[in-house]
Design a protein around this motif. Sequence first.
Motif, PDB file in Angstrom:
ATOM      1  N   THR A 154       0.783  -1.236   0.000  1.00 19.77           N
ATOM      2  CA  THR A 154       0.000   0.000   0.000  1.00 19.77           C
ATOM      3  C   THR A 154       0.813   1.284   0.000  1.00 19.77           C
ATOM      4  O   THR A 154       0.262   2.343  -0.249  1.00 19.77           O
ATOM      5  N   ASP A 155       2.086   1.204   0.317  1.00 19.91           N
ATOM      6  CA  ASP A 155       2.922   2.403   0.472  1.00 19.91           C
ATOM      7  C   ASP A 155       2.432   3.305   1.601  1.00 19.91           C
ATOM      8  O   ASP A 155       2.699   4.503   1.604  1.00 19.91           O
ATOM      9  N   ASP A 156       1.714   2.748   2.537  1.00 14.00           N
ATOM     10  CA  ASP A 156       1.204   3.500   3.682  1.00 14.00           C
ATOM     11  C   ASP A 156       2.142   3.284   4.864  1.00 14.00           C
ATOM     12  O   ASP A 156       2.329   2.147   5.304  1.00 14.00           O
ATOM     13  N   PRO A 157       2.744   4.325   5.394  1.00 12.25           N
ATOM     14  CA  PRO A 157       3.672   4.145   6.509  1.00 12.25           C
ATOM     15  C   PRO A 157       3.015   3.550   7.755  1.00 12.25           C
ATOM     16  O   PRO A 157       3.691   2.943   8.590  1.00 12.25           O
ATOM     17  N   ARG A 158       1.697   3.670   7.873  1.00 12.23           N
ATOM     18  CA  ARG A 158       0.986   3.071   9.012  1.00 12.23           C
ATOM     19  C   ARG A 158       1.004   1.553   8.963  1.00 12.23           C
ATOM     20  O   ARG A 158       0.725   0.892   9.963  1.00 12.23           O
ATOM     21  N   ALA A 159       1.340   0.972   7.814  1.00 10.90           N
ATOM     22  CA  ALA A 159       1.319  -0.485   7.653  1.00 10.90           C
ATOM     23  C   ALA A 159       2.370  -1.184   8.496  1.00 10.90           C
ATOM     24  O   ALA A 159       2.185  -2.339   8.895  1.00 10.90           O
ATOM     25  N   VAL A 160       3.463  -0.510   8.794  1.00 14.02           N
ATOM     26  CA  VAL A 160       4.569  -1.161   9.493  1.00 14.02           C
ATOM     27  C   VAL A 160       4.168  -1.596  10.904  1.00 14.02           C
ATOM     28  O   VAL A 160       4.517  -2.704  11.334  1.00 14.02           O
ATOM     29  N   ALA A 161       3.431  -0.780  11.621  1.00 11.04           N
ATOM     30  CA  ALA A 161       3.089  -1.094  13.020  1.00 11.04           C
ATOM     31  C   ALA A 161       2.279  -2.391  13.152  1.00 11.04           C
ATOM     32  O   ALA A 161       2.647  -3.256  13.959  1.00 11.04           O
TER      33      ALA A 161
END
Length: 194
Positions: A154-161
């Motif tokens: 998704t290229d969403d930085p929130r995905a990492v958590a």
Amino acid sequence: NCRELSDYRVATSHKSTADRANGQIALKHLRHPAPSVRYLAVNTAALEAFSFDRTSENATKYFEAVRSEQDSAVLATLLGGLTPGARKDADVRDFALASLDHADPRVRTAAIRIVTDREVYAAAPLAFEKIVSATESDTDDKTRAAACAGLGETDDPRAVAPIHRLLRDAATPEEVLGGCFEGLVRTWTGAPYP
């Protein structure tokens, strides 16, 4: 049922029949009474509906078939061809998001693949919460793994958590761990893990 499959194969195999005619035949057969015929017609119908030079009428026919499909195996396969439509049409995106709650895990997994497409995801504000929910609480480990891997797309930085949380949880099933590792690699590289 075998006769119906044979009839479909014969209808689409004439050497004199242009590809476009085969696509129209396939679109027509998405409404066939036999699920096996509908299943067989999906790939050709999707090309007819969403190739760059095709008409919006064909995309509409395909999406109508998707919305009316009752067989879960056929629906999951139909969803597999729907990503180009979801990139352009809010109704298709909404249907894909709603399919994340479908009773059949094959359908949920196919919907995850649509919703985690970068273009679709960027246009679907509710996608992040629904995908994270699937990683944590879906009853099917393959679906959870697909959701976790898809987060990395998704290229969403929130995905990492959420990916990190599942990777560190000792209770996370092995299959889900694999999907989460793939998702984490994708957040770094933008490419699937081999």
